[in-house]
Design a protein around this motif. Structure first.
Motif, PDB file in Angstrom:
ATOM      1  N   GLN A 113       1.423  -1.267  -0.235  1.00 16.41           N
ATOM      2  CA  GLN A 113      -0.157  -0.368   0.227  1.00 16.41           C
ATOM      3  C   GLN A 113       0.782   0.798  -0.260  1.00 16.41           C
ATOM      4  O   GLN A 113       0.524   2.091  -0.929  1.00 16.41           O
ATOM      5  N   GLY A 114       1.939   1.098   0.540  1.00 17.26           N
ATOM      6  CA  GLY A 114       3.587   2.359   0.092  1.00 17.26           C
ATOM      7  C   GLY A 114       3.056   2.790   1.713  1.00 17.26           C
ATOM      8  O   GLY A 114       2.215   2.662   2.790  1.00 17.26           O
ATOM      9  N   THR A 115       4.090   3.198   1.759  1.00 17.43           N
ATOM     10  CA  THR A 115       4.536   4.161   3.363  1.00 17.43           C
ATOM     11  C   THR A 115       4.771   5.640   2.558  1.00 17.43           C
ATOM     12  O   THR A 115       6.542   5.760   1.820  1.00 17.43           O
ATOM     13  N   GLN A 116       4.931   6.537   2.982  1.00 15.77           N
ATOM     14  CA  GLN A 116       5.237   8.229   2.523  1.00 15.77           C
ATOM     15  C   GLN A 116       6.837   8.347   3.690  1.00 15.77           C
ATOM     16  O   GLN A 116       6.941   8.462   4.373  1.00 15.77           O
ATOM     17  N   VAL A 117       7.862   9.061   2.826  1.00 15.57           N
ATOM     18  CA  VAL A 117       9.042   9.719   3.539  1.00 15.57           C
ATOM     19  C   VAL A 117       8.457  10.865   2.681  1.00 15.57           C
ATOM     20  O   VAL A 117       8.531  10.850   1.129  1.00 15.57           O
ATOM     21  N   THR A 118       9.540  11.986   3.869  1.00 11.99           N
ATOM     22  CA  THR A 118       8.971  13.083   3.690  1.00 11.99           C
ATOM     23  C   THR A 118      10.655  13.440   3.875  1.00 11.99           C
ATOM     24  O   THR A 118      10.866  13.192   5.395  1.00 11.99           O
ATOM     25  N   VAL A 119      11.330  13.972   3.226  1.00 14.27           N
ATOM     26  CA  VAL A 119      12.443  14.553   3.337  1.00 14.27           C
ATOM     27  C   VAL A 119      12.637  15.934   3.289  1.00 14.27           C
ATOM     28  O   VAL A 119      12.990  16.682   2.055  1.00 14.27           O
TER      29      VAL A 119
END
Length: 121
Positions: A113-119
């Motif tokens: 389903q996905g996992t959010q990565v924010t940098v």
């Protein structure tokens, strides 16, 4: 229904690290390769890293030297260690099961389903 479940996504500052994990069957109808793909807003899905059941690995040029993919076949888990993260790494990261050691998403037959990565910069 095959389930691939990701975890580990988060908000991190540039230069930081994250470790993603994906739990799911190691052998799914002949799809023994596991990989991580990502999709940023407005862009297509791109391969990040793929690993075979025996440990063969392929990385995208953009992450070589910064990301490490690994798998533990005993507990059906694939990991993506991400170091020296950059704002350009911001995306939804998807776990995948496919039939080839390839970064082309056409070889993927099952998606998480996905996992959010924010940098942040």
């Amino acid at each position: 229904q095959v389930q691939l479940r990701e975890s580990g996504g988060d908000l991190v500052q540039a230069g930081g690290s994250l470790k993603l994990a994906c739990i799911g069957p190691g052998y799914i109808h002949g799809n023994t390769y596991r990989g991580w793909f990502r999709q940023a807003p407005g862009k297509g899905r791109e391969g990040v890293a793929v690993i075979g059941y025996g440990g063969s690995i392929e990385y995208a040029d953009s992450v070589k030297g910064r990301f490490t993919i690994s798998r533990n076949n005993a507990n059906d888990t694939v990991y993506l260690q991400m170091n020296s993260l950059k704002p350009m790494d911001t995306a939804m990261y998807y776990c995948a099961a496919g039939s080839a050691l390839s970064l082309n998403p056409n070889w993927v037959h099952y998606w998480g389903q996905g996992t959010q990565v924010t940098v942040s910069s």
